[in-house]
Design an enzyme around this catalytic site. Structure first.
Site, PDB file in Angstrom:
ATOM      1  N   HIS A  80      37.352  39.037  40.457  1.00 41.22           N
ATOM      2  CA  HIS A  80      37.465  40.483  40.532  1.00 41.22           C
ATOM      3  C   HIS A  80      36.385  41.034  41.457  1.00 41.22           C
ATOM      4  O   HIS A  80      35.410  40.367  41.758  1.00 41.22           O
ATOM      5  CB  HIS A  80      37.426  41.128  39.151  1.00 41.22           C
ATOM      6  CG  HIS A  80      36.155  40.913  38.395  1.00 41.22           C
ATOM      7  ND1 HIS A  80      35.893  39.779  37.674  1.00 41.22           N
ATOM      8  CD2 HIS A  80      35.063  41.707  38.258  1.00 41.22           C
ATOM      9  CE1 HIS A  80      34.702  39.869  37.123  1.00 41.22           C
ATOM     10  NE2 HIS A  80      34.171  41.033  37.460  1.00 41.22           N
ATOM     11  N   GLY A  99      42.880  43.825  34.336  1.00 43.37           N
ATOM     12  CA  GLY A  99      41.728  44.723  34.294  1.00 43.37           C
ATOM     13  C   GLY A  99      40.576  44.280  33.418  1.00 43.37           C
ATOM     14  O   GLY A  99      39.667  45.068  33.153  1.00 43.37           O
ATOM     15  N   LYS A 100      40.585  43.015  32.964  1.00 50.96           N
ATOM     16  CA  LYS A 100      39.478  42.539  32.118  1.00 50.96           C
ATOM     17  C   LYS A 100      38.140  42.669  32.831  1.00 50.96           C
ATOM     18  O   LYS A 100      37.142  43.054  32.234  1.00 50.96           O
ATOM     19  CB  LYS A 100      39.678  41.063  31.726  1.00 50.96           C
ATOM     20  CG  LYS A 100      40.825  40.791  30.807  1.00 50.96           C
ATOM     21  CD  LYS A 100      40.878  39.329  30.384  1.00 50.96           C
ATOM     22  CE  LYS A 100      40.946  38.347  31.499  1.00 50.96           C
ATOM     23  NZ  LYS A 100      42.241  38.102  32.100  1.00 50.96           N
ATOM     24  N   ASN A 109      40.000  30.273  40.710  1.00 49.44           N
ATOM     25  CA  ASN A 109      41.159  30.989  41.229  1.00 49.44           C
ATOM     26  C   ASN A 109      41.183  32.428  40.724  1.00 49.44           C
ATOM     27  O   ASN A 109      41.836  33.281  41.301  1.00 49.44           O
ATOM     28  CB  ASN A 109      42.462  30.275  40.845  1.00 49.44           C
ATOM     29  CG  ASN A 109      42.631  30.155  39.343  1.00 49.44           C
ATOM     30  OD1 ASN A 109      41.677  29.839  38.634  1.00 49.44           O
ATOM     31  ND2 ASN A 109      43.832  30.389  38.845  1.00 49.44           N
ATOM     32  N   ASP A 146      44.946  39.620  36.005  1.00 55.08           N
ATOM     33  CA  ASP A 146      45.363  40.841  36.692  1.00 55.08           C
ATOM     34  C   ASP A 146      45.664  41.979  35.728  1.00 55.08           C
ATOM     35  O   ASP A 146      46.583  42.765  35.926  1.00 55.08           O
ATOM     36  CB  ASP A 146      46.591  40.577  37.582  1.00 55.08           C
ATOM     37  CG  ASP A 146      46.305  39.544  38.652  1.00 55.08           C
ATOM     38  OD1 ASP A 146      45.137  39.445  39.069  1.00 55.08           O
ATOM     39  OD2 ASP A 146      47.238  38.849  39.063  1.00 55.08           O
TER      40      ASP A 146
END
Length: 190
Positions: free
Chosen positions: A41, A15-16, A38, A13
């Site tokens: 994006h 932004g990769k 799990n 969570d």
């Protein structure tokens, strides 16, 4: 493009995915090197929305080779579902644009059931591996002796009830053979 690796300093969570997607426009090969289904994006490309969990973001861009590496804990059913969804959106996925490392660990149905079993010992999965208490976390945690003991206890109970035989029948095991399967054999399959 020179080799570029995007590594996050958190468990997710951060932004990769957006960064990798932006870089993938100019890359020839895009690899997913760790994690499980799990994670994920959402990509929006030319107004089309793609939801990815296991597949590298390069898969939705033509002319890229996508690689699922051996640090990914791969649930084959989740992968097939994701491929079906993207294929329905017009994304072509085949051996020419997707390869999977031959030593990628698999999450089998038994991992999911054992992780979700009502066994208080499995509650220590999350702190041990930093992953949710479900199949990917359990697969990563099998190096922990306490978890191995809990896994063995749940496996024995499932063998006794016959539930285990039903689970592994699709993998070609008879009910009699299921009684003989050990944790070590299951982990080797993983």
């Amino acid at each position: 493009m020179a080799n570029v690796v995007v590594v996050g300093a958190q468990w997710g969570d951060e932004g990769k995915g957006k960064i990798v997607d932006w870089l993938s426009e100019r890359a020839d090969i895009v690899a997913r090197f760790q994690g499980g289904h799990n994670a994920g994006h959402t990509l929006v490309i030319d107004g089309n929305v793609y939801k990815l969990s296991l597949l590298p973001s390069g898969i939705v861009r033509g002319g890229k080779l996508s690689v699922i590496g051996n640090g990914v804990v791969l649930d084959p059913w989740a992968l097939l579902t994701e491929i079906e969804k993207l294929s329905a959106q017009g994304v072509e996925i085949n051996p020419d644009n997707l390869i999977i490392a031959e030593n990628t660990p698999l999450i089998l149905s038994i991992n999911d059931l054992l992780a979700k079993a009502n066994d208080p010992n499995l509650e220590i999965v999350a702190p041990v591996v930093g992953a949710p208490i479900y199949c990917a976390g359990a697969a990563f945690a099998l190096g922990n002796e306490e978890l191995r003991d809990a896994y063995d206890a749940v496996l024995a109970e499932m063998k006794e009830s016959g539930e285990f035989a039903e689970i592994i029948e699709p993998y070609g095991f008879s009910a009699e053979a299921a009684k003989q399967v050990t944790r070590e054999q299951l982990c080797a399959a993983n």
